[in-house]
Design an enzyme around this catalytic site. Structure first.
Site, PDB file in Angstrom:
ATOM      1  N   GLY A   1       0.831  -1.201   0.000  1.00 28.40           N
ATOM      2  CA  GLY A   1       0.000   0.000   0.000  1.00 28.40           C
ATOM      3  C   GLY A   1       0.863   1.247   0.000  1.00 28.40           C
TER       4      GLY A   1
ATOM      5  N   GLU B   1       5.505  -3.326   0.875  1.00 31.22           N
ATOM      6  CA  GLU B   1       5.583  -3.075  -0.569  1.00 31.22           C
ATOM      7  C   GLU B   1       4.887  -1.741  -0.801  1.00 31.22           C
ATOM      8  OE1 GLU B   1       7.243  -5.004  -2.506  1.00 31.22           O
ATOM      9  OE2 GLU B   1       7.426  -6.837  -1.341  1.00 31.22           O
TER      10      GLU B   1
ATOM     11  N   CYS C   1       1.778   0.304  -9.072  1.00 30.68           N
ATOM     12  CA  CYS C   1       2.898   0.858  -8.283  1.00 30.68           C
ATOM     13  C   CYS C   1       4.143   1.100  -9.120  1.00 30.68           C
ATOM     14  CB  CYS C   1       3.223  -0.081  -7.126  1.00 30.68           C
ATOM     15  SG  CYS C   1       3.592  -1.751  -7.663  1.00 30.68           S
TER      16      CYS C   1
ATOM     17  N   VAL D   1       0.476   4.671   5.022  1.00 37.26           N
ATOM     18  CA  VAL D   1      -0.061   3.572   5.840  1.00 37.26           C
ATOM     19  C   VAL D   1       1.064   2.584   6.196  1.00 37.26           C
ATOM     20  CG1 VAL D   1      -1.809   1.759   5.984  1.00 37.26           C
ATOM     21  CG2 VAL D   1      -2.361   3.896   4.820  1.00 37.26           C
ATOM     22  N   GLY D   2       2.037   2.480   5.319  1.00 39.33           N
ATOM     23  CA  GLY D   2       3.204   1.627   5.614  1.00 39.33           C
ATOM     24  C   GLY D   2       3.842   2.022   6.936  1.00 39.33           C
TER      25      GLY D   2
HETATM   26  P1  NAD Z   1      -3.410   2.249   1.242  1.00 36.06           P
HETATM   27  O1  NAD Z   1      -2.106   2.365   1.933  1.00 36.06           O
HETATM   28  O2  NAD Z   1      -4.353   3.368   1.334  1.00 36.06           O
HETATM   29  O3  NAD Z   1      -4.198   0.948   1.736  1.00 36.06           O
HETATM   30  C1  NAD Z   1      -3.601  -0.330   1.782  1.00 36.06           C
HETATM   31  C2  NAD Z   1      -4.265  -1.178   2.857  1.00 36.06           C
HETATM   32  O4  NAD Z   1      -4.091  -0.544   4.117  1.00 36.06           O
HETATM   33  C3  NAD Z   1      -5.766  -1.361   2.662  1.00 36.06           C
HETATM   34  O5  NAD Z   1      -6.082  -2.706   2.906  1.00 36.06           O
HETATM   35  C4  NAD Z   1      -6.379  -0.454   3.702  1.00 36.06           C
HETATM   36  O6  NAD Z   1      -7.586  -0.941   4.209  1.00 36.06           O
HETATM   37  C5  NAD Z   1      -5.324  -0.429   4.793  1.00 36.06           C
HETATM   38  N1  NAD Z   1      -5.317   0.829   5.535  1.00 36.06           N
HETATM   39  C6  NAD Z   1      -5.632   2.064   5.069  1.00 36.06           C
HETATM   40  N2  NAD Z   1      -5.488   2.985   6.035  1.00 36.06           N
HETATM   41  C7  NAD Z   1      -5.071   2.335   7.141  1.00 36.06           C
HETATM   42  C8  NAD Z   1      -4.753   2.742   8.468  1.00 36.06           C
HETATM   43  N3  NAD Z   1      -4.838   3.999   8.849  1.00 36.06           N
HETATM   44  N4  NAD Z   1      -4.362   1.788   9.343  1.00 36.06           N
HETATM   45  C9  NAD Z   1      -4.280   0.503   8.981  1.00 36.06           C
HETATM   46  N5  NAD Z   1      -4.573   0.067   7.729  1.00 36.06           N
HETATM   47  C10 NAD Z   1      -4.968   0.966   6.826  1.00 36.06           C
HETATM   48  O7  NAD Z   1      -3.034   1.916  -0.288  1.00 36.06           O
HETATM   49  P2  NAD Z   1      -3.998   1.852  -1.554  1.00 36.06           P
HETATM   50  O8  NAD Z   1      -4.502   3.216  -1.840  1.00 36.06           O
HETATM   51  O9  NAD Z   1      -4.970   0.749  -1.414  1.00 36.06           O
HETATM   52  O10 NAD Z   1      -2.960   1.415  -2.684  1.00 36.06           O
HETATM   53  C11 NAD Z   1      -2.199   2.320  -3.409  1.00 36.06           C
HETATM   54  C12 NAD Z   1      -0.784   2.404  -2.896  1.00 36.06           C
HETATM   55  O11 NAD Z   1      -0.201   1.110  -2.834  1.00 36.06           O
HETATM   56  C13 NAD Z   1       0.119   3.189  -3.838  1.00 36.06           C
HETATM   57  O12 NAD Z   1       0.981   3.992  -3.098  1.00 36.06           O
HETATM   58  C14 NAD Z   1       0.887   2.116  -4.575  1.00 36.06           C
HETATM   59  O13 NAD Z   1       2.121   2.536  -5.094  1.00 36.06           O
HETATM   60  C15 NAD Z   1       1.053   1.083  -3.512  1.00 36.06           C
HETATM   61  N6  NAD Z   1       1.278  -0.228  -4.094  1.00 36.06           N
HETATM   62  C16 NAD Z   1       2.521  -0.787  -3.991  1.00 36.06           C
HETATM   63  C17 NAD Z   1       2.757  -2.004  -4.578  1.00 36.06           C
HETATM   64  C18 NAD Z   1       4.104  -2.662  -4.490  1.00 36.06           C
HETATM   65  O14 NAD Z   1       4.192  -3.845  -4.786  1.00 36.06           O
HETATM   66  N7  NAD Z   1       5.144  -1.972  -4.102  1.00 36.06           N
HETATM   67  C19 NAD Z   1       1.745  -2.667  -5.267  1.00 36.06           C
HETATM   68  C20 NAD Z   1       0.492  -2.069  -5.334  1.00 36.06           C
HETATM   69  C21 NAD Z   1       0.259  -0.847  -4.744  1.00 36.06           C
END
Ligand code: NAD
Length: 527
Positions: A190, A212, A248, A194-195
């Site tokens: 993500g 990731e 991503c 959030v990471g």
């Molecule tokens: P996000 O970080 O918003 O959400 C990812 C997950 O985290 C979801 O399941 C969500 O429910 C959970 N989440 C959201 N807020 C949270 C919080 N406050 N506390 C705990 N959990 C929470 O990401 P997104 O918008 O779903 O995805 C897009 C992002 O992911 C982009 O930045 C993209 O580059 C990245 N991404 C990276 C890869 C990779 O392999 N490196 C692959 C796909 C997407």
């Protein structure tokens, strides 16, 4: 309803307690169940992907479902081999030993938190790694793809035992509750934002993490880029516009040598119109161009384009007038010379917007790219006929992966570990790397217990006089004994027996007990 995470984890802990997950059979059973689920319920997943992200059928199959199928196939083929203990060499001073390393399951069930953009693929690929590594796991899919999430919640219990794989639907609250517990590994995909939250929560339970994340991936069209700009644009934009730019590793922005800007823009427009049946950015009914995940995400992209327009960026294609956020449609939009302080040059775009920045020299491009990228990006794409030039860019712009004359093929190379570096992520997975990520390398040593192998008690106290000096000398200079094959071990042991029988050591040791030790060593080594 509050989530009772203890209840969710209990059957998984029971699987581990009984040791079922240690066996090859348990793991193959889970992989078969996963395969059955995605083949029998393929249409449900395809339908859900269309509903949530407007993905057309073939794109859903090759960019999500097929990747999972291929990963399962690879695991099923290689797992037996990967699980085998591997013999390693050891210092000659402790000869004879059996030293082995075996990949075993992690300390507890694993947690997989997945993003919205490849909601099937990025949920199940790490699950294959987890189950293949012998770890029951919980999947928390993205709430932004509610149809896909529901398919998981409905299908997983039909194919998996609760002690192997479960799904928890929800958003922040549910993920926060899950994160209160210890896991063998938290595999999070993500955003960087959030990471950081996940990493802080994991620190409290001492759970290891794989993160990731995203970032801004630079693409460079050099002065000596391949002659056929049409092919260049198909590769670059085929990658950028896959899933409407919500990838991503999509090229985030393009640095284009000034001499190539006109030909690039011309070829880019015809490529976009050809790939997605668009007419000056308007979509017709049969267009395969996917949707932006939510109205809010579409609005963010629309505002990004509006800002670029208001700050003097030249719209070469698309533009804000064609955006339709209620239909979640953002047209592919090429912006020439966007303001360097605009949102599209500061944040990960994650949509079909393509900023193009002209440059005159390679070093100027490198300096400017460094000002844009916040950390180390997931990828670097360079379109150039020259390997030296590509390597020069690679040496000056660190990235987690790099490609010459291609974009976003990372996931189709089975032996490429997939993962970020620095701000783009931590750890990696895919294929053998997934197995390694989801297992612990447990070491095991066996040393036959016999006075002959004590070598004059050299290693024990007291270390007085020459004994101490000899010990230090041996530790420093004794070569490692290689990991012997069974045949070599039989030969070596025969030699020891021969010497013993000849009486060289028979005065020092009891021959019968020595033979017994050697026989047990041979038995162990030939297993
Ligand atoms: P996000 O970080 O918003 O959400 C990812 C997950 O985290 C979801 O399941 C969500 O429910 C959970 N989440 C959201 N807020 C949270 C919080 N406050 N506390 C705990 N959990 C929470 O990401 P997104 O918008 O779903 O995805 C897009 C992002 O992911 C982009 O930045 C993209 O580059 C990245 N991404 C990276 C890869 C990779 O392999 N490196 C692959 C796909 C997407």
């Amino acid at each position: 309803m509050t989530l009772n995470v203890d209840d969710i984890l209990a059957p998984m802990k029971e699987t581990r307690r009984k040791g079922d997950n240690l066996t090859l059979e348990w793991r193959l059973r889970q992989l078969d169940a996963m395969h059955l689920m995605i083949t029998e319920k393929r249409e449900d997943f395809i339908h859900a992907l269309h509903k949530d992200l407007g993905k057309e059928r073939t794109e859903s199959i090759y960019s999500e479902i097929l990747l999972v199928e291929l990963e399962i196939k690879r695991f099923k083929k290689e797992l037996r081999q990967w699980m085998k203990p591997k013999r390693v060499s050891y210092p000659g001073a402790i000869f004879p030993c059996v030293c082995e390393v075996q990949s075993v399951p992690l300390s507890d069930p694993c947690l997989i938190i997945s993003p919205f953009n490849y909601p099937v693929g990025i949920s199940l690929l790490p699950a294959v790694g987890s189950l293949g590594g012998g770890n029951p796991c919980v999947l928390k899919p993205s709430e932004l793809c509610p149809t896909v999430s529901k398919v998981f919640a409905k299908m997983v219990p039909l194919y998996f035992d609760k002690g192997a794989f479960q799904v928890v639907e929800g958003g922040v609250d549910e993920t926060t509750a899950l994160l209160q517990h210890h896991y063998g590994l938290i595999h999070f995909t993500g955003s960087e934002r959030v990471g950081r939250i996940v990493q802080s929560a994991a620190a409290k339970t001492l759970s290891p993490t794989v993160l990731e994340l995203g970032g801004k991936t630079p693409t460079i069209i050099t002065e000596d880029c391949p002659d056929d700009m049409n092919v260049v644009c198909h590769r670059l934009l085929g990658g950028k516009l896959l899933n409407a730019g919500q990838t991503c590793v999509a090229p985030d922005f393009v640095f284009c040598h000034r001499s190539k800007v006109d030909s690039f823009c011309k070829a880019a427009i015809s490529t976009i119109e050809e790939l997605f049946e668009l007419k000056e950015g308007e979509k017709n009914k049969t267009s395969e161009f996917p949707s932006i995940v939510t109205e809010n995400h579409a609005e963010r992209l629309e505002n990004m384009i509006k800002e670029a327009e208001s700050k003097g960026g030249e719209i070469v294609y698309g533009g804000s007038k064609l955006c339709n956020k209620s239909c979640r449609y953002i047209p592919p939009t090429i912006v020439l010379n966007p303001d360097k302080d605009s949102v599209m040059m500061k944040e990960e775009i994650f949509g079909p917007v393509i900023p193009v920045i002209p440059f005159d020299t390679d070093d100027e491009a490198i300096t400017n790219i460094h000002e844009i990228i916040p950390g180390i990006p997931l990828a670097l794409y360079v379109f150039s006929k020259s390997k030296e030039r590509y390597e020069y860019f690679m040496s000056k712009i660190p990235s987690a992966s790099a490609m010459r004359n291609e974009a976003i093929l990372q996931f189709v190379i089975p032996d490429f570990p997939f993962g970020g570096l620095g701000l783009s992520g931590l750890g990696s997975y895919q294929g053998k790397q997934s197995f390694d990520t989801f297992t612990h390398e447990r070491t095991s040593l066996y040393h036959p217990c016999h006075a002959l192998f004590e070598y004059g008690n050299l290693r024990y106290h007291p270390h007085t006089g020459t004994k101490g000096k000899a010990l230090i000398f041996l530790i420093k200079n004794m070569p490692c004994v290689p990991s012997f094959t069974n045949k070599q071990l039989v030969l070596l042991s025969s030699l020891i027996i021969f010497l013993a029988v000849r009486g060289i050591s028979s005065s020092l040791v009891d021959l019968a007990s020595l033979l017994e030790v050697i026989a047990s060593l041979l038995r162990d080594m030939s297993k």
